[in-house]
Design a protein around this motif. Structure first.
Motif, PDB file in Angstrom:
ATOM      1  N   THR A 137       0.809  -1.225   0.000  1.00 22.79           N
ATOM      2  CA  THR A 137       0.000   0.000   0.000  1.00 22.79           C
ATOM      3  C   THR A 137       0.839   1.270   0.000  1.00 22.79           C
ATOM      4  O   THR A 137       0.279   2.366  -0.062  1.00 22.79           O
ATOM      5  CB  THR A 137      -0.927   0.029   1.239  1.00 22.79           C
ATOM      6  N   ASP A 138       2.178   1.135   0.078  1.00 24.30           N
ATOM      7  CA  ASP A 138       3.082   2.288   0.177  1.00 24.30           C
ATOM      8  C   ASP A 138       2.717   3.205   1.351  1.00 24.30           C
ATOM      9  O   ASP A 138       2.842   4.429   1.262  1.00 24.30           O
ATOM     10  CB  ASP A 138       3.102   3.109  -1.119  1.00 24.30           C
ATOM     11  N   SER A 139       2.276   2.608   2.445  1.00 24.45           N
ATOM     12  CA  SER A 139       1.882   3.416   3.600  1.00 24.45           C
ATOM     13  C   SER A 139       2.813   3.180   4.781  1.00 24.45           C
ATOM     14  O   SER A 139       3.414   2.118   4.916  1.00 24.45           O
ATOM     15  CB  SER A 139       0.439   3.098   4.005  1.00 24.45           C
ATOM     16  N   LEU A 140       2.904   4.210   5.632  1.00 15.49           N
ATOM     17  CA  LEU A 140       3.686   4.139   6.868  1.00 15.49           C
ATOM     18  C   LEU A 140       2.733   4.095   8.050  1.00 15.49           C
ATOM     19  O   LEU A 140       1.749   4.838   8.087  1.00 15.49           O
ATOM     20  CB  LEU A 140       4.578   5.375   7.018  1.00 15.49           C
ATOM     21  N   VAL A 141       3.061   3.222   9.003  1.00 12.71           N
ATOM     22  CA  VAL A 141       2.294   3.153  10.243  1.00 12.71           C
ATOM     23  C   VAL A 141       3.280   3.370  11.388  1.00 12.71           C
ATOM     24  O   VAL A 141       4.286   2.656  11.495  1.00 12.71           O
ATOM     25  CB  VAL A 141       1.595   1.780  10.398  1.00 12.71           C
ATOM     26  N   LYS A 142       2.987   4.368  12.225  1.00 10.07           N
ATOM     27  CA  LYS A 142       3.871   4.666  13.341  1.00 10.07           C
ATOM     28  C   LYS A 142       3.825   3.522  14.352  1.00 10.07           C
ATOM     29  O   LYS A 142       2.758   3.092  14.774  1.00 10.07           O
ATOM     30  CB  LYS A 142       3.472   5.972  14.008  1.00 10.07           C
ATOM     31  N   MET A 143       5.018   3.043  14.746  1.00  9.47           N
ATOM     32  CA  MET A 143       5.107   1.959  15.722  1.00  9.47           C
ATOM     33  C   MET A 143       5.302   2.513  17.135  1.00  9.47           C
ATOM     34  O   MET A 143       4.587   2.136  18.049  1.00  9.47           O
ATOM     35  CB  MET A 143       6.262   1.022  15.363  1.00  9.47           C
ATOM     36  N   LYS A 146       5.452  -1.786  21.132  1.00  7.89           N
ATOM     37  CA  LYS A 146       6.029  -1.171  22.330  1.00  7.89           C
ATOM     38  C   LYS A 146       7.543  -1.076  22.190  1.00  7.89           C
ATOM     39  O   LYS A 146       8.154  -1.763  21.371  1.00  7.89           O
ATOM     40  CB  LYS A 146       5.643  -1.947  23.591  1.00  7.89           C
ATOM     41  N   ILE A 147       8.113  -0.197  23.005  1.00  9.97           N
ATOM     42  CA  ILE A 147       9.560   0.005  23.014  1.00  9.97           C
ATOM     43  C   ILE A 147      10.061  -0.250  24.428  1.00  9.97           C
ATOM     44  O   ILE A 147       9.463   0.216  25.401  1.00  9.97           O
ATOM     45  CB  ILE A 147       9.935   1.414  22.503  1.00  9.97           C
ATOM     46  N   GLU A 148      11.142  -1.022  24.535  1.00 12.17           N
ATOM     47  CA  GLU A 148      11.662  -1.433  25.832  1.00 12.17           C
ATOM     48  C   GLU A 148      13.156  -1.116  25.912  1.00 12.17           C
ATOM     49  O   GLU A 148      13.926  -1.496  25.030  1.00 12.17           O
ATOM     50  CB  GLU A 148      11.438  -2.941  25.967  1.00 12.17           C
ATOM     51  N   LYS A 149      13.566  -0.395  26.963  1.00 10.62           N
ATOM     52  CA  LYS A 149      14.977  -0.057  27.149  1.00 10.62           C
ATOM     53  C   LYS A 149      15.733  -1.313  27.583  1.00 10.62           C
ATOM     54  O   LYS A 149      15.384  -1.956  28.563  1.00 10.62           O
ATOM     55  CB  LYS A 149      15.136   1.042  28.196  1.00 10.62           C
ATOM     56  N   MET A 150      16.812  -1.623  26.848  1.00  3.96           N
ATOM     57  CA  MET A 150      17.599  -2.819  27.135  1.00  3.96           C
ATOM     58  C   MET A 150      18.969  -2.493  27.730  1.00  3.96           C
ATOM     59  O   MET A 150      19.558  -3.316  28.406  1.00  3.96           O
ATOM     60  CB  MET A 150      17.780  -3.645  25.851  1.00  3.96           C
ATOM     61  N   LEU A 151      19.474  -1.284  27.448  1.00 12.72           N
ATOM     62  CA  LEU A 151      20.788  -0.878  27.924  1.00 12.72           C
ATOM     63  C   LEU A 151      20.779   0.640  28.009  1.00 12.72           C
ATOM     64  O   LEU A 151      20.341   1.304  27.069  1.00 12.72           O
ATOM     65  CB  LEU A 151      21.851  -1.352  26.923  1.00 12.72           C
ATOM     66  N   ASP A 152      21.250   1.204  29.132  1.00 15.71           N
ATOM     67  CA  ASP A 152      21.272   2.664  29.237  1.00 15.71           C
ATOM     68  C   ASP A 152      22.694   3.167  29.459  1.00 15.71           C
ATOM     69  O   ASP A 152      23.640   2.393  29.480  1.00 15.71           O
ATOM     70  CB  ASP A 152      20.317   3.171  30.316  1.00 15.71           C
TER      71      ASP A 152
END
Length: 180
Positions: free
Chosen positions: A7-13, A57-63
């Motif tokens: 579809t040439d579309s972007l979906v924000k994750m 979702k986004i998960e921090k793995m290393l800071d």
């Protein structure tokens, strides 16, 4: 964002959780767990991180990261290698694809200053780590477990940004560069 080729579309994750400190996403790769592993970068900040993105979702793995680069996995998917460029080191982590976790991080390679700054990386079929060097005109080859230097390829560009194997037999090394 996720791009749909039909579809040439972007979906924000996900949003960048560090937007308030002025960071941006830098190097990222899809891991054996099917997720996107991506780090951040902010000028003169050591407040950035390495993240795992999947299932919306986004998960921090290393800071405590300054400039995320060079994410790669061993051919068996049990080890992950990671570069925080200013540290001039490669860290090796145990990688659990079923849980999507890293553990037991340790420095396995220290990059000599004369090679430039370590940037993007890839793994070959024998488990050797290939690293592009910003400001060094090189791609280097290492044993990521022993830290042994195995060789280098001179590149006619000052800023080597990343490397990847491709071609029908995955035996061609593609090298990306930038002019600064």
């Amino acid at each position: 964002y996720r791009f749909n080729r039909q579809t040439d579309s972007l979906v924000k994750m996900v949003d960048n959780p560090e937007f308030s400190i002025g960071s941006r996403f830098n190097d990222g790769k899809c891991g054996p767990d099917g997720c996107l592993w991506v780090g951040t970068y902010a000028e003169d900040k050591k407040q950035c991180a390495l993240y795992r993105v999947g299932d919306g979702k986004i998960e921090k793995m290393l800071d405590g990261v300054t400039n995320s680069n060079g994410i790669a996995w061993s051919p068996d998917g049990k080890r992950m290698y990671y570069i925080d460029t200013p540290t001039r080191t490669v860290q090796a982590f145990d990688f659990d694809a079923a849980q999507g976790t890293i553990s037991n991080g340790k420095v396995t390679i220290t990059i000599p200053e004369e090679y430039g700054n370590p940037d993007g990386s890839t793994i070959d079929s024998e488990g050797n780590l290939w690293i592009g060097h910003w400001g060094g005109t090189y791609v280097t080859k290492w044993n990521p477990e022993s830290g042994a230097f195995l060789g280098k390829v001179k590149v006619p560009a000052e800023h080597v940004t990343s490397v990847a194997f491709g071609g029908e037999n995955l035996d061609t090394l593609f090298i990306t560069t930038v002019s600064a």
